[in-house]
Design a protein around this motif. Structure first.
Motif, PDB file in Angstrom:
ATOM      1  N   PHE A 151       0.744  -0.970   0.308  1.00  0.00           N
ATOM      2  CA  PHE A 151       0.566   0.467  -0.133  1.00  0.00           C
ATOM      3  C   PHE A 151       0.856   1.452  -0.094  1.00  0.00           C
ATOM      4  O   PHE A 151       1.925   1.750   0.580  1.00  0.00           O
ATOM      5  N   ILE A 152       0.293   2.446  -1.185  1.00  0.00           N
ATOM      6  CA  ILE A 152       0.899   3.436  -0.695  1.00  0.00           C
ATOM      7  C   ILE A 152       0.238   4.890  -0.195  1.00  0.00           C
ATOM      8  O   ILE A 152      -0.562   4.474  -0.853  1.00  0.00           O
ATOM      9  N   THR A 153       0.556   5.747  -0.134  1.00  0.00           N
ATOM     10  CA  THR A 153       0.405   6.927   0.252  1.00  0.00           C
ATOM     11  C   THR A 153       0.249   7.474  -0.577  1.00  0.00           C
ATOM     12  O   THR A 153       1.513   8.833  -1.137  1.00  0.00           O
ATOM     13  N   GLN A 154      -0.962   8.009  -1.029  1.00  0.00           N
ATOM     14  CA  GLN A 154      -0.754   9.766  -2.034  1.00  0.00           C
ATOM     15  C   GLN A 154      -2.198  10.445  -1.147  1.00  0.00           C
ATOM     16  O   GLN A 154      -2.979  10.793  -0.957  1.00  0.00           O
ATOM     17  N   THR A 155      -1.490  11.684  -1.628  1.00  0.00           N
ATOM     18  CA  THR A 155      -2.553  13.148  -1.837  1.00  0.00           C
ATOM     19  C   THR A 155      -2.997  13.591  -1.855  1.00  0.00           C
ATOM     20  O   THR A 155      -2.814  13.792  -3.308  1.00  0.00           O
ATOM     21  N   VAL A 156      -3.828  13.585  -2.841  1.00  0.00           N
ATOM     22  CA  VAL A 156      -5.322  13.876  -3.663  1.00  0.00           C
ATOM     23  C   VAL A 156      -6.273  15.171  -3.115  1.00  0.00           C
ATOM     24  O   VAL A 156      -6.079  15.544  -1.688  1.00  0.00           O
ATOM     25  N   GLU A 157      -6.165  16.214  -4.394  1.00  0.00           N
ATOM     26  CA  GLU A 157      -7.433  17.767  -3.753  1.00  0.00           C
ATOM     27  C   GLU A 157      -8.055  17.305  -3.715  1.00  0.00           C
ATOM     28  O   GLU A 157      -9.084  16.881  -4.834  1.00  0.00           O
ATOM     29  N   SER A 158      -9.329  17.946  -3.143  1.00  0.00           N
ATOM     30  CA  SER A 158     -10.716  17.843  -3.781  1.00  0.00           C
ATOM     31  C   SER A 158     -10.837  19.142  -3.185  1.00  0.00           C
ATOM     32  O   SER A 158     -10.950  20.233  -2.962  1.00  0.00           O
ATOM     33  N   PRO A 159     -11.470  19.739  -4.725  1.00  0.00           N
ATOM     34  CA  PRO A 159     -11.650  21.085  -4.818  1.00  0.00           C
ATOM     35  C   PRO A 159     -13.629  20.777  -3.779  1.00  0.00           C
ATOM     36  O   PRO A 159     -14.029  20.020  -4.069  1.00  0.00           O
ATOM     37  N   PHE A 160     -13.444  22.389  -3.629  1.00  0.00           N
ATOM     38  CA  PHE A 160     -15.141  23.195  -2.917  1.00  0.00           C
ATOM     39  C   PHE A 160     -15.993  21.727  -3.983  1.00  0.00           C
ATOM     40  O   PHE A 160     -16.617  22.329  -4.383  1.00  0.00           O
ATOM     41  N   GLU A 161     -17.141  21.814  -2.823  1.00  0.00           N
ATOM     42  CA  GLU A 161     -18.344  21.402  -3.239  1.00  0.00           C
ATOM     43  C   GLU A 161     -19.571  21.734  -2.294  1.00  0.00           C
ATOM     44  O   GLU A 161     -19.635  21.663  -1.193  1.00  0.00           O
ATOM     45  N   PRO A 162     -20.419  22.421  -2.901  1.00  0.00           N
ATOM     46  CA  PRO A 162     -21.869  23.452  -1.805  1.00  0.00           C
ATOM     47  C   PRO A 162     -22.663  22.167  -1.213  1.00  0.00           C
ATOM     48  O   PRO A 162     -22.996  22.775   0.408  1.00  0.00           O
ATOM     49  N   GLN A 163     -22.226  20.812  -1.360  1.00  0.00           N
ATOM     50  CA  GLN A 163     -23.016  19.740  -0.442  1.00  0.00           C
ATOM     51  C   GLN A 163     -22.116  19.529   0.827  1.00  0.00           C
ATOM     52  O   GLN A 163     -22.891  18.792   1.777  1.00  0.00           O
ATOM     53  N   ASP A 164     -20.469  20.094   0.702  1.00  0.00           N
ATOM     54  CA  ASP A 164     -20.255  19.650   2.186  1.00  0.00           C
ATOM     55  C   ASP A 164     -20.101  20.902   3.155  1.00  0.00           C
ATOM     56  O   ASP A 164     -19.632  20.312   4.546  1.00  0.00           O
ATOM     57  N   VAL A 165     -21.244  21.542   3.226  1.00  0.00           N
ATOM     58  CA  VAL A 165     -20.861  22.649   4.272  1.00  0.00           C
ATOM     59  C   VAL A 165     -22.442  22.227   4.472  1.00  0.00           C
ATOM     60  O   VAL A 165     -23.696  22.036   4.228  1.00  0.00           O
ATOM     61  N   LYS A 166     -22.771  21.668   5.521  1.00  0.00           N
ATOM     62  CA  LYS A 166     -23.849  21.371   6.885  1.00  0.00           C
ATOM     63  C   LYS A 166     -24.289  22.436   8.080  1.00  0.00           C
ATOM     64  O   LYS A 166     -25.105  21.765   8.590  1.00  0.00           O
ATOM     65  N   PHE A 167     -23.131  23.102   7.871  1.00  0.00           N
ATOM     66  CA  PHE A 167     -23.924  23.817   9.102  1.00  0.00           C
ATOM     67  C   PHE A 167     -23.790  25.549   8.304  1.00  0.00           C
ATOM     68  O   PHE A 167     -23.101  25.785   7.282  1.00  0.00           O
ATOM     69  N   ILE A 168     -24.389  26.611   9.052  1.00  0.00           N
ATOM     70  CA  ILE A 168     -23.848  27.940   8.625  1.00  0.00           C
ATOM     71  C   ILE A 168     -24.336  28.517   9.946  1.00  0.00           C
ATOM     72  O   ILE A 168     -24.912  27.966  11.092  1.00  0.00           O
ATOM     73  N   TRP A 169     -23.963  29.641  10.330  1.00  0.00           N
ATOM     74  CA  TRP A 169     -24.474  30.843  11.263  1.00  0.00           C
ATOM     75  C   TRP A 169     -24.937  32.098  11.064  1.00  0.00           C
ATOM     76  O   TRP A 169     -24.454  32.739   9.932  1.00  0.00           O
ATOM     77  N   ILE A 170     -25.770  32.191  12.290  1.00  0.00           N
ATOM     78  CA  ILE A 170     -26.404  33.441  11.645  1.00  0.00           C
ATOM     79  C   ILE A 170     -25.783  34.919  12.272  1.00  0.00           C
ATOM     80  O   ILE A 170     -26.108  34.052  13.766  1.00  0.00           O
ATOM     81  N   LYS A 171     -25.341  35.951  12.304  1.00  0.00           N
ATOM     82  CA  LYS A 171     -25.535  36.694  12.795  1.00  0.00           C
ATOM     83  C   LYS A 171     -26.348  37.787  12.839  1.00  0.00           C
ATOM     84  O   LYS A 171     -26.822  38.350  11.693  1.00  0.00           O
ATOM     85  N   GLU A 172     -27.254  37.838  13.605  1.00  0.00           N
ATOM     86  CA  GLU A 172     -28.245  38.658  14.242  1.00  0.00           C
ATOM     87  C   GLU A 172     -29.100  39.986  14.803  1.00  0.00           C
ATOM     88  O   GLU A 172     -28.218  39.844  16.118  1.00  0.00           O
ATOM     89  N   ASP A 173     -29.338  41.136  14.768  1.00  0.00           N
ATOM     90  CA  ASP A 173     -29.685  41.695  16.411  1.00  0.00           C
ATOM     91  C   ASP A 173     -31.253  41.466  16.043  1.00  0.00           C
ATOM     92  O   ASP A 173     -32.183  41.691  15.384  1.00  0.00           O
ATOM     93  N   TRP A 174     -31.744  41.454  17.485  1.00  0.00           N
ATOM     94  CA  TRP A 174     -33.276  41.398  18.038  1.00  0.00           C
ATOM     95  C   TRP A 174     -33.528  42.678  18.742  1.00  0.00           C
ATOM     96  O   TRP A 174     -32.982  43.425  19.666  1.00  0.00           O
ATOM     97  N   ILE A 175     -34.155  44.008  17.976  1.00  0.00           N
ATOM     98  CA  ILE A 175     -34.930  44.899  18.313  1.00  0.00           C
ATOM     99  C   ILE A 175     -36.170  45.426  18.804  1.00  0.00           C
ATOM    100  O   ILE A 175     -36.352  45.152  18.175  1.00  0.00           O
ATOM    101  N   PHE A 176     -36.076  45.987  20.131  1.00  0.00           N
ATOM    102  CA  PHE A 176     -37.426  46.247  20.026  1.00  0.00           C
ATOM    103  C   PHE A 176     -37.460  47.612  19.945  1.00  0.00           C
ATOM    104  O   PHE A 176     -36.975  49.040  20.587  1.00  0.00           O
ATOM    105  N   ASP A 177     -38.401  47.909  18.452  1.00  0.00           N
ATOM    106  CA  ASP A 177     -38.730  49.013  17.962  1.00  0.00           C
ATOM    107  C   ASP A 177     -39.800  50.639  19.417  1.00  0.00           C
ATOM    108  O   ASP A 177     -41.344  49.390  19.428  1.00  0.00           O
ATOM    109  N   LYS A 178     -39.264  50.921  20.028  1.00  0.00           N
ATOM    110  CA  LYS A 178     -41.326  51.950  20.735  1.00  0.00           C
ATOM    111  C   LYS A 178     -41.567  52.699  19.683  1.00  0.00           C
ATOM    112  O   LYS A 178     -42.850  52.977  20.445  1.00  0.00           O
ATOM    113  N   GLN A 179     -41.679  52.646  18.991  1.00  0.00           N
ATOM    114  CA  GLN A 179     -42.132  53.587  17.791  1.00  0.00           C
ATOM    115  C   GLN A 179     -43.754  52.707  17.528  1.00  0.00           C
ATOM    116  O   GLN A 179     -44.874  53.547  17.167  1.00  0.00           O
TER     117      GLN A 179
END
Length: 293
Positions: A151-179
């Motif tokens: 057996f030999i060890t080999q390094t292969v390159e894997s291009p980015f695939e959108p389906q590899d992303v299983k999580f997203i982070w969301i940054k959001e603001d909760w704002i109380f509008d007194k008006q």
């Protein structure tokens, strides 16, 4: 009397003529000039624009809290964001939509490798540079073509695939509008997150943020791409409507704090879940207590 009869007869003839014309129009054969995958033309999604926010002034902001959330695509409620893994006509996953738009120069990606996620400080990343950066290397063992017993060890390159992303982070603001006496939620940014795997040992090392997207910029794009609706295929939502109507499941991973710490920096396991629940309850209780007399 004769005049009234003449007018009545004229109205009857006119109604019969309109009915016949309408019936003939409804029975006309639809001429097809090119193959389509629908029994009718769909122009509704193409014409949609982002749902406008209500105008918000600084003087109207009575209370505000910033939180960061994690959206796990493995959860059933979040499947519409992840599927289909392979585009089916106009129907594409969330990551496929934003990735294609980035490659075409329609939206801007911001670096996520720094110590800040402030859009006023982050630098934009060209799509070509980002594609090269997200290309990963993996070490595999395979039989030697000249000697199958070795057996030999080999390094292969894997291009980015959108389906590899299983999580997203969301940054959001909760704002109380007194008006308007209402709580408003404004998403500021979205960050796709990928599992960090050691290329040598294939050991899971955590999660790494890939890039940030400025949400107000990508809203027009999300408004013209549909999400699968299992209840009615003729009334598919757009991604903009999905986020605005909070049709996703998530949990809090950070709140704005003086130490700039994430929850997993000071809590783990069940304690981290309880801390996330405490922050969510604090936001909910604030609005409810405003109306307690």
């Amino acid at each position: 009397m004769k005049k009234n009869i003449a007018i009545g007869s004229l109205l009857i003839v006119l109604l019969i003529t309109v009915k016949v014309a309408t019936g003939q129009q409804g029975n006309q054969v639809q001429l097809v000039t090119e193959p389509k995958d629908k029994a009718y033309d769909r122009a509704h999604i193409n014409d949609l624009k982002p749902i406008p926010y209500t105008y918000l002034r600084e003087s109207d902001v009575f209370w505000e809290k910033r939180v960061w959330r994690s959206v796990d695509f493995n959860e059933k409620m979040n499947h519409p964001l992840y599927f289909p893994q392979t585009p089916q006509g106009r129907w594409r996953s969330f990551m496929q939509v934003v990735w294609d738009a980035m490659q075409n120069g329609e939206i801007t990606a911001y670096e996520a490798s720094g110590s800040t996620d402030n859009f006023e400080e982050m630098l934009p990343v060209p799509a070509s540079q980002l594609s090269a950066k997200l290309t990963t290397q993996q070490t595999i063992r395979q039989p030697d073509p000249n000697n199958p017993d070795v057996f030999i060890t080999q390094t292969v390159e894997s291009p980015f695939e959108p389906q590899d992303v299983k999580f997203i982070w969301i940054k959001e603001d909760w704002i109380f509008d007194k008006q308007r006496s209402e709580m408003q939620i404004r998403i500021i940014g979205i960050c796709p997150v990928q599992e960090d795997i050691d290329p040598t040992t294939n050991v899971f090392r955590g999660y790494k943020p890939l890039f940030w997207l400025y949400y107000p910029e990508i809203r027009p794009l999300l408004a013209q791409n549909e999400v699968y609706n299992s209840g009615n295929s003729a009334r598919r939502l757009t991604y903009d409507q999905l986020f605005l109507q909070r049709r996703f499941s998530s949990y809090i991973i950070k709140e704005d704090n003086v130490f700039d710490r994430r929850i997993d920096d000071y809590a783990s396991g069940m304690d981290a879940l309880l801390e996330a629940e405490r922050i969510k309850t604090e936001i909910r209780d604030f609005e409810q207590e405003l109306w307690v007399y």
